[in-house]
Design a protein around this motif. Structure first.
Motif, PDB file in Angstrom:
ATOM      1  N   LEU A 131      63.449  31.725 123.398  1.00 20.41           N
ATOM      2  CA  LEU A 131      63.020  33.093 123.697  1.00 20.41           C
ATOM      3  C   LEU A 131      63.927  34.117 123.012  1.00 20.41           C
ATOM      4  CD1 LEU A 131      62.230  32.829 127.510  1.00 20.41           C
ATOM      5  CD2 LEU A 131      60.579  33.321 125.697  1.00 20.41           C
ATOM      6  N   PHE A 132      65.196  33.771 122.863  1.00 25.51           N
ATOM      7  CA  PHE A 132      66.172  34.731 122.347  1.00 25.51           C
ATOM      8  C   PHE A 132      66.396  34.584 120.842  1.00 25.51           C
ATOM      9  CE2 PHE A 132      67.191  33.648 126.768  1.00 25.51           C
ATOM     10  CZ  PHE A 132      66.993  34.886 127.358  1.00 25.51           C
ATOM     11  N   ILE A 133      66.205  33.384 120.310  1.00 23.93           N
ATOM     12  CA  ILE A 133      66.440  33.161 118.888  1.00 23.93           C
ATOM     13  C   ILE A 133      65.307  33.810 118.091  1.00 23.93           C
ATOM     14  CG2 ILE A 133      66.757  31.447 117.073  1.00 23.93           C
ATOM     15  CD1 ILE A 133      67.647  29.472 119.280  1.00 23.93           C
ATOM     16  N   GLY A 134      65.651  34.756 117.251  1.00 22.57           N
ATOM     17  CA  GLY A 134      64.646  35.457 116.453  1.00 22.57           C
ATOM     18  C   GLY A 134      63.974  36.614 117.158  1.00 22.57           C
ATOM     19  N   SER A 135      64.383  36.935 118.391  1.00 24.04           N
ATOM     20  CA  SER A 135      63.724  38.030 119.118  1.00 24.04           C
ATOM     21  C   SER A 135      64.355  39.389 118.831  1.00 24.04           C
ATOM     22  CB  SER A 135      63.754  37.755 120.624  1.00 24.04           C
ATOM     23  OG  SER A 135      65.074  37.823 121.126  1.00 24.04           O
ATOM     24  N   GLU A 136      65.392  39.412 118.008  1.00 22.91           N
ATOM     25  CA  GLU A 136      66.016  40.648 117.514  1.00 22.91           C
ATOM     26  C   GLU A 136      66.531  41.541 118.643  1.00 22.91           C
ATOM     27  OE1 GLU A 136      64.039  42.480 114.098  1.00 22.91           O
ATOM     28  OE2 GLU A 136      62.643  40.785 114.067  1.00 22.91           O
ATOM     29  N   GLY A 137      67.031  40.932 119.698  1.00 18.80           N
ATOM     30  CA  GLY A 137      67.619  41.695 120.784  1.00 18.80           C
ATOM     31  C   GLY A 137      66.624  42.442 121.644  1.00 18.80           C
ATOM     32  N   THR A 138      65.355  42.108 121.567  1.00 22.20           N
ATOM     33  CA  THR A 138      64.344  42.798 122.366  1.00 22.20           C
ATOM     34  C   THR A 138      64.104  42.119 123.715  1.00 22.20           C
ATOM     35  OG1 THR A 138      62.533  41.537 121.361  1.00 22.20           O
ATOM     36  CG2 THR A 138      63.151  43.618 120.300  1.00 22.20           C
ATOM     37  N   LEU A 139      64.559  40.881 123.873  1.00 19.23           N
ATOM     38  CA  LEU A 139      64.338  40.143 125.124  1.00 19.23           C
ATOM     39  C   LEU A 139      65.631  39.875 125.884  1.00 19.23           C
ATOM     40  CD1 LEU A 139      61.714  37.475 123.935  1.00 19.23           C
ATOM     41  CD2 LEU A 139      61.305  39.749 124.908  1.00 19.23           C
ATOM     42  N   GLY A 140      66.746  39.954 125.230  1.00 10.98           N
ATOM     43  CA  GLY A 140      68.038  39.694 125.853  1.00 10.98           C
ATOM     44  C   GLY A 140      69.121  39.784 124.806  1.00 10.98           C
ATOM     45  N   ARG A 196      64.280  49.163 122.069  1.00  6.45           N
ATOM     46  CA  ARG A 196      62.952  49.783 122.127  1.00  6.45           C
ATOM     47  C   ARG A 196      62.522  50.266 120.740  1.00  6.45           C
ATOM     48  NH1 ARG A 196      62.094  54.348 126.592  1.00  6.45           N
ATOM     49  NH2 ARG A 196      63.627  55.472 125.312  1.00  6.45           N
ATOM     50  N   GLY A 197      61.255  50.064 120.439  1.00  4.43           N
ATOM     51  CA  GLY A 197      60.719  50.520 119.158  1.00  4.43           C
ATOM     52  C   GLY A 197      60.914  49.554 118.014  1.00  4.43           C
ATOM     53  N   LYS A 198      61.471  48.383 118.303  1.00  6.75           N
ATOM     54  CA  LYS A 198      61.674  47.378 117.256  1.00  6.75           C
ATOM     55  C   LYS A 198      60.684  46.233 117.435  1.00  6.75           C
ATOM     56  CE  LYS A 198      65.153  49.957 116.263  1.00  6.75           C
ATOM     57  NZ  LYS A 198      66.439  49.732 116.872  1.00  6.75           N
ATOM     58  N   VAL A 199      60.322  45.598 116.361  1.00  7.71           N
ATOM     59  CA  VAL A 199      59.451  44.430 116.272  1.00  7.71           C
ATOM     60  C   VAL A 199      58.005  44.753 116.588  1.00  7.71           C
ATOM     61  CG1 VAL A 199      59.031  42.034 116.959  1.00  7.71           C
ATOM     62  CG2 VAL A 199      61.376  42.889 116.841  1.00  7.71           C
ATOM     63  N   LEU A 200      57.708  45.140 117.824  1.00  7.51           N
ATOM     64  CA  LEU A 200      56.323  45.406 118.231  1.00  7.51           C
ATOM     65  C   LEU A 200      56.030  46.899 118.179  1.00  7.51           C
ATOM     66  CD1 LEU A 200      56.145  43.001 121.300  1.00  7.51           C
ATOM     67  CD2 LEU A 200      54.907  42.734 119.136  1.00  7.51           C
ATOM     68  N   ALA A 201      54.937  47.260 117.517  1.00  6.70           N
ATOM     69  CA  ALA A 201      54.541  48.665 117.415  1.00  6.70           C
ATOM     70  C   ALA A 201      54.033  49.156 118.760  1.00  6.70           C
ATOM     71  CB  ALA A 201      53.472  48.815 116.348  1.00  6.70           C
ATOM     72  N   GLY A 234      66.841  46.888 112.315  1.00  8.51           N
ATOM     73  CA  GLY A 234      66.698  46.269 113.616  1.00  8.51           C
ATOM     74  C   GLY A 234      67.805  46.619 114.590  1.00  8.51           C
ATOM     75  N   ALA A 235      68.959  47.081 114.103  1.00  6.57           N
ATOM     76  CA  ALA A 235      70.082  47.428 114.979  1.00  6.57           C
ATOM     77  C   ALA A 235      70.444  48.904 114.870  1.00  6.57           C
ATOM     78  CB  ALA A 235      71.296  46.568 114.641  1.00  6.57           C
ATOM     79  N   VAL A 236      69.552  49.710 114.287  1.00  4.80           N
ATOM     80  CA  VAL A 236      69.806  51.142 114.169  1.00  4.80           C
ATOM     81  C   VAL A 236      69.352  51.823 115.466  1.00  4.80           C
ATOM     82  CG1 VAL A 236      69.277  53.257 112.914  1.00  4.80           C
ATOM     83  CG2 VAL A 236      69.532  51.101 111.670  1.00  4.80           C
ATOM     84  N   PRO A 237      70.246  52.537 116.152  1.00  5.66           N
ATOM     85  CA  PRO A 237      69.869  53.146 117.429  1.00  5.66           C
ATOM     86  C   PRO A 237      69.058  54.416 117.237  1.00  5.66           C
ATOM     87  CG  PRO A 237      72.121  53.729 116.887  1.00  5.66           C
ATOM     88  CD  PRO A 237      71.652  52.784 115.802  1.00  5.66           C
ATOM     89  N   ALA A 238      68.246  54.746 118.237  1.00  4.62           N
ATOM     90  CA  ALA A 238      67.647  56.072 118.291  1.00  4.62           C
ATOM     91  C   ALA A 238      68.690  57.051 118.821  1.00  4.62           C
ATOM     92  CB  ALA A 238      66.414  56.059 119.189  1.00  4.62           C
ATOM     93  N   GLU A 239      68.413  58.333 118.703  1.00  3.05           N
ATOM     94  CA  GLU A 239      69.429  59.341 119.027  1.00  3.05           C
ATOM     95  C   GLU A 239      69.827  59.321 120.497  1.00  3.05           C
ATOM     96  OE1 GLU A 239      68.055  63.081 117.590  1.00  3.05           O
ATOM     97  OE2 GLU A 239      68.342  62.547 115.480  1.00  3.05           O
ATOM     98  N   ASN A 240      68.946  58.917 121.377  1.00  4.22           N
ATOM     99  CA  ASN A 240      69.274  58.909 122.802  1.00  4.22           C
ATOM    100  C   ASN A 240      69.596  57.528 123.335  1.00  4.22           C
ATOM    101  OD1 ASN A 240      68.951  61.740 123.254  1.00  4.22           O
ATOM    102  ND2 ASN A 240      66.730  61.465 123.146  1.00  4.22           N
ATOM    103  N   GLU A 251      63.162  35.692 106.615  1.00  9.86           N
ATOM    104  CA  GLU A 251      64.463  35.480 107.252  1.00  9.86           C
ATOM    105  C   GLU A 251      65.179  36.746 107.694  1.00  9.86           C
ATOM    106  OE1 GLU A 251      67.105  33.488 104.531  1.00  9.86           O
ATOM    107  OE2 GLU A 251      66.723  34.878 102.900  1.00  9.86           O
ATOM    108  N   HIS A 252      64.641  37.921 107.425  1.00 10.93           N
ATOM    109  CA  HIS A 252      65.358  39.150 107.771  1.00 10.93           C
ATOM    110  C   HIS A 252      64.844  39.811 109.037  1.00 10.93           C
ATOM    111  CE1 HIS A 252      66.678  39.677 103.294  1.00 10.93           C
ATOM    112  NE2 HIS A 252      67.374  38.769 103.935  1.00 10.93           N
ATOM    113  N   GLY A 253      63.757  39.318 109.608  1.00  7.95           N
ATOM    114  CA  GLY A 253      63.225  39.902 110.826  1.00  7.95           C
ATOM    115  C   GLY A 253      62.246  41.034 110.563  1.00  7.95           C
ATOM    116  N   ILE A 254      61.838  41.688 111.653  1.00  2.00           N
ATOM    117  CA  ILE A 254      60.841  42.758 111.601  1.00  2.00           C
ATOM    118  C   ILE A 254      61.494  44.118 111.790  1.00  2.00           C
ATOM    119  CG2 ILE A 254      58.754  43.697 112.673  1.00  2.00           C
ATOM    120  CD1 ILE A 254      58.333  41.072 111.137  1.00  2.00           C
ATOM    121  N   GLY A 255      62.359  44.231 112.806  1.00  2.00           N
ATOM    122  CA  GLY A 255      63.064  45.477 113.060  1.00  2.00           C
ATOM    123  C   GLY A 255      62.129  46.654 113.199  1.00  2.00           C
ATOM    124  N   GLU A 256      62.525  47.756 112.598  1.00  2.00           N
ATOM    125  CA  GLU A 256      61.696  48.967 112.590  1.00  2.00           C
ATOM    126  C   GLU A 256      60.857  49.057 111.325  1.00  2.00           C
ATOM    127  OE1 GLU A 256      62.410  53.809 112.866  1.00  2.00           O
ATOM    128  OE2 GLU A 256      63.955  52.434 113.589  1.00  2.00           O
TER     129      GLU A 256
END
Length: 466
Positions: A198-207, A461-466, A82-88, A423-428
């Protein structure tokens, strides 16, 4: 992004946070390019380390203007990429946002910056005679902001709830750099929408969470721990309900290990031994209370009643802190499995408690039938419906079939009406299976919220929602 645009972006970020805190190329440490399992490793365009919430907002304002994707990073102890960046991407580390801002002993709250390690926050609460209730094995490395972003669970959920139950208020930075500050300290606050959720459990996709007000509890004055063996899962559930009823709200942990876990941990990991001799399902049970003598009597009476009912084959009560720690060391042997078993698949799922035993039986059969050369372990908190599964294929049997194992596990989770993530989230890692646990209507609403809050789709981007 064009080269001259990239140069402009890096220059602006350097102006915002300082040259020492914008790293590129070989200066980026490997740990910022991956997560705990290290199955995905990407070097980002830059690693940016803001030191204040204001700097986080400045970074997001710059990246929003450039349409630059950003991956927020906490302690990097996640298991789903969930916190692994893409190359760009820009990797935005919160490690410098570290510190306790206030402990209010009257309100029983702790105000903390998001990059503070969980253990630091726990220690600060303890020094004030209070308890920050959520506890995780990664407490020394994971950060409060990451715990909030993933709605972390841990060993005490059965009594205190998930991390969202500890958050009274928070401050977050939106994708465009807007700061939403809701540092509420009150348990009751029904003034409009509860925006913190909105932010709790959103894995950094909303804020990006930058500060939080956490709820504290009275510090327990006693702790009683036992290791028990039971014949089957139905008896485990009877024992759980008996303990909850007779311990009057003081049951704080109920960890269940199936025989496959117990055998592997006690026969293959040096230094670990079982506290009991009997075979069956193993339960680590713990209560925390406020009066040592009374609590010990209550705990002992609860176990004696369970023995009289024939529910327990054997039981051992920890007689010292050293024995208690040895019990937990056996339960926490899971941290050794990825090292011992690589390659390894780990799963964190949730099932209705009444179905969990049948689920494990069916999954074990399916794994043995589909992957004859596999080894597996099953364990979990159970009292909060959480089960962990580990799967390994013995060497010499071809390419590790991770995708097929995923399909096997999550397919059965879907049939039982469970959740692919407890409890670990969705991530990638898990986003392809999110529809197993969410309806099309729920997924559509999630996408609507994401688009409204991050129309340029730059946050994780690219995390949680396909």
């Amino acid at each position: 992004m064009k080269p001259h645009t990239t140069t402009t972006l890096i220059d602006e970020l350097t102006q915002a946070v300082g040259a020492a805190h914008v790293l590129t190329g070989n200066a980026i440490p490997l740990q910022s390019c991956t997560d705990w399992f290290q199955t995905h490793t990407h070097v980002p365009l830059a690693l940016v380390r803001p030191g204040t919430p204001v700097e986080v907002a400045q970074v997001m304002t710059i990246c929003h203007r450039h349409g630059q994707p950003v991956t927020p990073q906490g302690g990097l102890t996640g298991l789903v990429a969930g916190a692994v960046p893409a190359e760009n991407d820009i990797a935005l580390s919160l490690a410098r946002l570290n510190g306790i801002e206030e402990i209010d002993t009257a309100a029983c709250t702790l105000t903390v910056l998001a990059g503070t390690p969980l253990q630091t926050a726990q220690d600060a609460a303890r020094a004030a005679g209070l308890l920050l209730a959520v506890d995780l094995g990664a407490r020394g490395s994971c950060q409060v902001g990451g715990n909030i972003a993933t709605n972390a669970g841990g060993n005490r959920v059965i009594r205190y709830g998930m991390f969202r139950d500890q958050v009274l208020g928070l401050e977050a930075v939106l994708a465009d750099g807007t700061v939403v500050c809701g540092l509420n300290k009150m348990l009751k606050n029904n003034a409009g929408y509860d925006l913190r959720q909105l932010f709790i459990g959103s894995e950094g996709t909303l804020g990006i969470v930058t500060r939080a007000v956490l709820r504290l509890h009275p510090q327990p004055q006693s702790c009683n721990t036992a290791w028990c063996t039971l014949p089957d899962y139905d008896t485990v559930v009877r024992f759980l309900r008996h303990a909850q009823r007779t311990l009057s709200g003081t049951l704080s942990a109920f960890e269940v290990m199936w025989p496959d876990f117990h055998e592997l941990a006690t026969t293959r990991i040096p230094g670990l031994r079982s506290p009991v001799n009997a075979h069956g399902l193993q339960v680590l049970i713990e209560m925390e209370g406020g009066e040592a003598g009374r609590d010990m009597a209550m705990f002992s009476n609860m176990l004696e009643a369970a023995l009289e009912q024939g529910w327990l084959r054997d039981a051992a009560i920890a007689q010292s802190l050293k024995e208690r720690e040895s019990f937990w060391r056996l339960r926490d042997a899971v941290s050794e499995f990825p090292l011992m078993w690589a390659p390894y698949c780990g799963y964190d799922v949730s099932l209705p408690i009444s179905s969990l035993g049948r689920f494990v039986d069916e999954l074990q059969r399916a794994l043995r039938d589909t992957f004859p050369h596999c080894e597996h372990v099953h364990f979990g908190h159970v009292g909060d419906s959480n089960l962990h599964v580990g799967v390994h294929i013995r060497p010499g049997h071809g390419v590790f079939p991770e995708d097929r194992i995923d399909a096997c596990v999550y397919g059965i989770v879907r049939r039982y009406g469970g959740s692919i993530s407890a409890e670990h989230g969705i991530g990638e890692h898990k986003k392809a299976y999110l529809s197993h646990s969410r309806t099309p209507q729920e997924l559509a609403l999630m996408r609507t919220i994401k688009h409204a809050m991050d129309p340029k789709n730059i946050l994780n981007r690219g995390k949680v929602l396909a």
